[in-house]
Scaffold this active site. Structure first.
Site, PDB file in Angstrom:
ATOM      1  N   GLY A  40      62.273  36.910   3.652  1.00  0.00           N
ATOM      2  CA  GLY A  40      62.759  36.829   5.031  1.00  0.00           C
ATOM      3  C   GLY A  40      64.269  36.724   5.169  1.00  0.00           C
ATOM      4  O   GLY A  40      64.826  37.014   6.219  1.00  0.00           O
ATOM      5  N   ASP A 102      61.287  25.115   7.837  1.00  0.00           N
ATOM      6  CA  ASP A 102      60.145  24.841   8.706  1.00  0.00           C
ATOM      7  C   ASP A 102      59.490  23.532   8.235  1.00  0.00           C
ATOM      8  O   ASP A 102      59.972  22.454   8.556  1.00  0.00           O
ATOM      9  CB  ASP A 102      59.210  26.053   8.644  1.00  0.00           C
ATOM     10  N   LYS A 130      63.656  24.443  12.247  1.00  0.00           N
ATOM     11  CA  LYS A 130      62.647  23.932  13.193  1.00  0.00           C
ATOM     12  C   LYS A 130      62.365  22.484  12.805  1.00  0.00           C
ATOM     13  O   LYS A 130      61.391  22.204  12.097  1.00  0.00           O
ATOM     14  CB  LYS A 130      61.329  24.703  13.028  1.00  0.00           C
ATOM     15  N   PHE A 151      56.744  30.392  16.908  1.00  0.00           N
ATOM     16  CA  PHE A 151      56.757  31.332  15.797  1.00  0.00           C
ATOM     17  C   PHE A 151      57.693  32.472  16.130  1.00  0.00           C
ATOM     18  O   PHE A 151      57.578  33.091  17.176  1.00  0.00           O
ATOM     19  CB  PHE A 151      55.358  31.847  15.461  1.00  0.00           C
TER      20      PHE A 151
HETATM   21  P1  IMP Z   1      58.535  26.051   4.911  1.00  0.00           P
HETATM   22  O1  IMP Z   1      58.251  26.044   3.434  1.00  0.00           O
HETATM   23  O2  IMP Z   1      57.374  25.624   5.711  1.00  0.00           O
HETATM   24  O3  IMP Z   1      59.811  25.326   5.296  1.00  0.00           O
HETATM   25  O4  IMP Z   1      58.639  27.540   5.357  1.00  0.00           O
HETATM   26  C1  IMP Z   1      59.631  28.354   5.004  1.00  0.00           C
HETATM   27  C2  IMP Z   1      59.167  29.779   5.061  1.00  0.00           C
HETATM   28  O5  IMP Z   1      58.067  30.002   5.951  1.00  0.00           O
HETATM   29  C3  IMP Z   1      60.300  30.598   5.617  1.00  0.00           C
HETATM   30  O6  IMP Z   1      61.198  30.991   4.584  1.00  0.00           O
HETATM   31  C4  IMP Z   1      59.584  31.749   6.279  1.00  0.00           C
HETATM   32  O7  IMP Z   1      59.390  32.777   5.329  1.00  0.00           O
HETATM   33  C5  IMP Z   1      58.261  31.180   6.717  1.00  0.00           C
HETATM   34  N1  IMP Z   1      58.281  30.835   8.169  1.00  0.00           N
HETATM   35  C6  IMP Z   1      58.283  29.612   8.717  1.00  0.00           C
HETATM   36  N2  IMP Z   1      58.322  29.661  10.063  1.00  0.00           N
HETATM   37  C7  IMP Z   1      58.350  30.968  10.382  1.00  0.00           C
HETATM   38  C8  IMP Z   1      58.415  31.691  11.641  1.00  0.00           C
HETATM   39  O8  IMP Z   1      58.472  31.137  12.761  1.00  0.00           O
HETATM   40  N3  IMP Z   1      58.432  33.042  11.542  1.00  0.00           N
HETATM   41  C9  IMP Z   1      58.384  33.711  10.342  1.00  0.00           C
HETATM   42  N4  IMP Z   1      58.341  33.084   9.157  1.00  0.00           N
HETATM   43  C10 IMP Z   1      58.324  31.721   9.170  1.00  0.00           C
HETATM   44 MG    MG Z   2      61.139  32.788   3.545  1.00  0.00          MG
END
Ligand code: IMP
Ligand code: MG
Length: 173
Positions: A40, A102, A130, A151
């Protein structure tokens, strides 16, 4: 599912990334490695490294492929490494770059990973934060935008592999 609705437009993103590069130019050592977390982050990393280059800052770039999501909108809670790891981080300053902080699991895992490879110091820069979604304690040193618990897609981010190419950041229901 409805079409994506713009949350942050491309011009606003460009201005913010320029300010972020200015912020980074003041707080990082002159030599560092940008370790970018695929997939991403590709668009953010491309814009950020060019904003740094306009300030005569030329970090080396490494990419790691971590996966925490399936095709849904909820984190699976598991982080896995896909592919190879960067080899020459020992004793080097690292800026970990990700698209979105996230639950915090991905960056928590990534920080431990690069620290284990000898990176020091390690700083964290994310395009989006977030804060309401955190499952593990994690903060970023540099944040593009704080957003609510929606999202988002576009500007590199996907939902089920779609929408990564949108120049704006958008929400989907
Ligand atoms: P975490 O490990 O939950 O902090 O998530 C990180 C990864 O989840 C990010 O690098 C994104 O690839 C994916 N992600 C989290 N929230 C979103 C969103 O709202 N849209 C798209 N991808 C997300
Ligand atoms: Mg990612």
């Amino acid at each position: 599912m409805t079409d994506p609705k713009t949350l942050i437009d491309a011009a606003t993103i460009a201005r913010r990334i320029d300010a972020l590069a200015e912020e980074l130019s003041r707080s990082l050592p002159s030599e560092f490695v940008m370790v970018c977390i695929l997939n991403g982050v590709f668009m953010f990393a491309a814009d950020l490294v060019r904003a740094l280059a306009r300030r005569a800052i030329h970090p080396t770039m490494e990419f790691i492929n971590l996966k925490s999501y399936g095709d849904g909108t909820e984190s699976s809670g598991q982080v896995r490494v896909l592919g190879t790891l960067p080899e020459q981080l020992n004793g080097r300053a690292v800026l970990l770059v990700d698209d979105i902080l996230d639950t915090g699991r991905t960056l928590h895992f990534a920080r431990a990973l690069v620290t284990g490879l000898g990176a020091n110091p390690v700083r964290i820069c994310v395009f989006l934060d977030k804060p309401s979604r955190r499952a593990v304690a994690m903060t970023a040193d540099h944040v593009g935008f704080q957003i609510e618990d929606r999202f988002v897609v576009g500007y590199g981010l996907d939902h089920a592999k779609r929408w990564r190419g949108l120049p704006d950041l958008a929400t989907i229901d």
